[in-house]
Write an enzyme that holds these catalytic residues in place. Sequence first.
Site, PDB file in Angstrom:
ATOM      1  N   SER A   1      -9.596  -1.081   7.172  1.00  0.00           N
ATOM      2  CA  SER A   1      -9.018  -0.776   5.860  1.00  0.00           C
ATOM      3  C   SER A   1      -8.258  -1.921   5.198  1.00  0.00           C
ATOM      4  O   SER A   1      -7.876  -1.797   4.033  1.00  0.00           O
ATOM      5  CB  SER A   1      -8.089   0.433   5.961  1.00  0.00           C
ATOM      6  OG  SER A   1      -8.828   1.626   5.841  1.00  0.00           O
TER       7      SER A   1
ATOM      8  N   SER B   1      -9.535   1.267   2.908  1.00  0.00           N
ATOM      9  CA  SER B   1      -8.687   2.062   2.052  1.00  0.00           C
ATOM     10  C   SER B   1      -7.627   1.260   1.302  1.00  0.00           C
ATOM     11  O   SER B   1      -7.068   1.750   0.321  1.00  0.00           O
ATOM     12  CB  SER B   1      -7.988   3.139   2.872  1.00  0.00           C
ATOM     13  OG  SER B   1      -7.115   2.553   3.833  1.00  0.00           O
TER      14      SER B   1
ATOM     15  N   LYS C   1       0.860  -1.181   0.000  1.00  0.00           N
ATOM     16  CA  LYS C   1       0.000   0.000   0.000  1.00  0.00           C
ATOM     17  C   LYS C   1       0.900   1.237   0.000  1.00  0.00           C
ATOM     18  O   LYS C   1       1.995   1.211   0.585  1.00  0.00           O
ATOM     19  CB  LYS C   1      -0.872  -0.026   1.255  1.00  0.00           C
ATOM     20  CG  LYS C   1      -1.933   1.049   1.359  1.00  0.00           C
ATOM     21  CD  LYS C   1      -2.729   0.841   2.658  1.00  0.00           C
ATOM     22  CE  LYS C   1      -3.882   1.808   2.807  1.00  0.00           C
ATOM     23  NZ  LYS C   1      -4.663   1.527   4.043  1.00  0.00           N
TER      24      LYS C   1
END
Lengths: 523, 92
Positions: free
Chosen positions: A190, A166, A91
């Site tokens: 997330s 996310s 990420k």
Amino acid sequence: MTHRGDGDLWELSAEELARRIRGREVTAVAALESVLDRTARVEPLIHAYLEVFEEPARARAQDIDRRLAAGSGGRAGDDPGPLAGVPVVLKDNLSLAGQRLTCASRILEGYVSPYTATAVQKLLDAGAVVVGRANMDEFAMGSSCENSAYQQTRNPWDVGTVPGGSSGGPAAAVAAGSAALGFGSDTGGSIRQPAALCGVVGVKPTYGRVSRYGLVAFASSTDQIGPIARGVRDAALATQVIAGHDANDSTCADRPVGDLLATIEDGIAGMRIGVVQEIDAADGSGPAAGAAAPAAEAAAPARGEMAASFEAALDALRRAGAELVPVSLPSLGAAIAVYYVIATSEASANLARFDGVRYGRRSPGAASLAEVYFDSRTEGFGAEVKRRIMLGTFALSSGYYAAYYGRACAVLAQMRDELTAAFRGADVVVTPTTPSGAFRLGEKLDDPLAMYLSDTYTTPASLVGLPAVSVPSGFDRRGLPLSLQIMGRPFEEATVFRAARAFERQVGWQVAPSFRGAEAGAG
Amino acid sequence: MAGQLGKIVDYIDQLQRYDAPGGGRPDSAGAAAAGASGTPSVPAPHAAPEADDEPRPCLPRETFLANAPAAQDGFLLVPEVRPATGPQGGGG
């Protein structure tokens, strides 16, 4: 398309791929090239990567192969480790020295990580090959990846739907086969929510299990780094690699990690599994829902599907020999309110460091220091980030502190007591991961509250610091994945993985996204 | 955005209706202990052991300044803090 069988290397589990590479049946370079080919085919459909580190990854894979070759011919082997040659995606809020990092925000345009996150260094020490950095909601604030300043990632099962967030980029990449493992951060769901929407496994370890050194902070009392994988064994292996004490993160616990794979196949016969009784009332339709009622009504059919799926998941656990026991979490209906007060309060402090002075983007027109601060933030932050900074500063302001932040802490204390009581009678506790499967692109973009409510079931484990794993459980009527969340006691990841693996075996899940809605099929 | 914020604050106001004994306990925020009764507790941020107050090596100044929008002679460079006019400034 299927991810099983003896086809391409990109289809293999991380565990199997590392076994073959360490046994010199295949090379790390071949594994990487297979993943890069796959990525080139699926990226135009899902847009999961912000950047592919193609040449650094190739050099790294060649180095892994050289080290393995040096151990041949009777010489002492140089084993790169349990993730030897395994292609992984990060990420875009995890630091890798020398590579760009943006948190999918304009305010970090041009930023280059000056050091490597501890969790990422552990991956490198275990032999992993970092393929690239993946898309996310800006500063990890969002549940759909629609808050990225750069691109819209799409769900590989249906490219007209969101991948969740996310950590939507890593989840979509792993589901689509353009990385064997993904690594993200989970502050309120997330990792687990996008894993659920993309039909893969997502792990939020216990608070303190994994060092956050090198993770860009959002809400420091709940942020955790964890893996996304196509199977529970891979998820456990990845957690094992990144866990452990780190002097660079004072919240990182100095406790032994143990062998998370040692008991993973032992089954759940006799395991006491707590079933949260307040599921139906918790996603905005409960007695304290207030302004959420319209959103909850709109979501009612999806909730019905999720309830049916959850019942089927409970049946599967029963068939595997578990004893289901009811547990009560009356504060579940307040979890989103508590979370959005505490997380935004912490975010308003953490994001104050982005000021256009020390790093990242400075507004080119700023003529004074005040304008540097004001204009850089105005131009650099997106709408959701601004919204949360304002909410957080509001909740912490002197006139409202007791009513919002203080009150949220009190309800959190109650939630902690309820979960502590639940774990007296249960070894793990289960809920659905999300109230529904993947929603359409744009569907919740203008209704932040509806977006927030997709984290209803994942926020309690975050707030209380418990380990939790999301495991695919079935499909909704549209054929999109639904998942089960399994929570455990602090630092009892091994028990959670054992339950998750037993459930996975019962379900017989295959990660086989169809890229529905794409003009040219990818698989 | 004002309308959206209002809706969110209205939703968060449900906290006032929860009967939470103990009132506001700011020190209990976040990932504090998961409780007593044999359940292993989670180390809370405020419960972290104190580190020895000793200087340790850190990354070179140049490494950090490489990310700065503007730097000069090893320092961060910003526009003038005080506006050009006015006796006391107050622009910062």
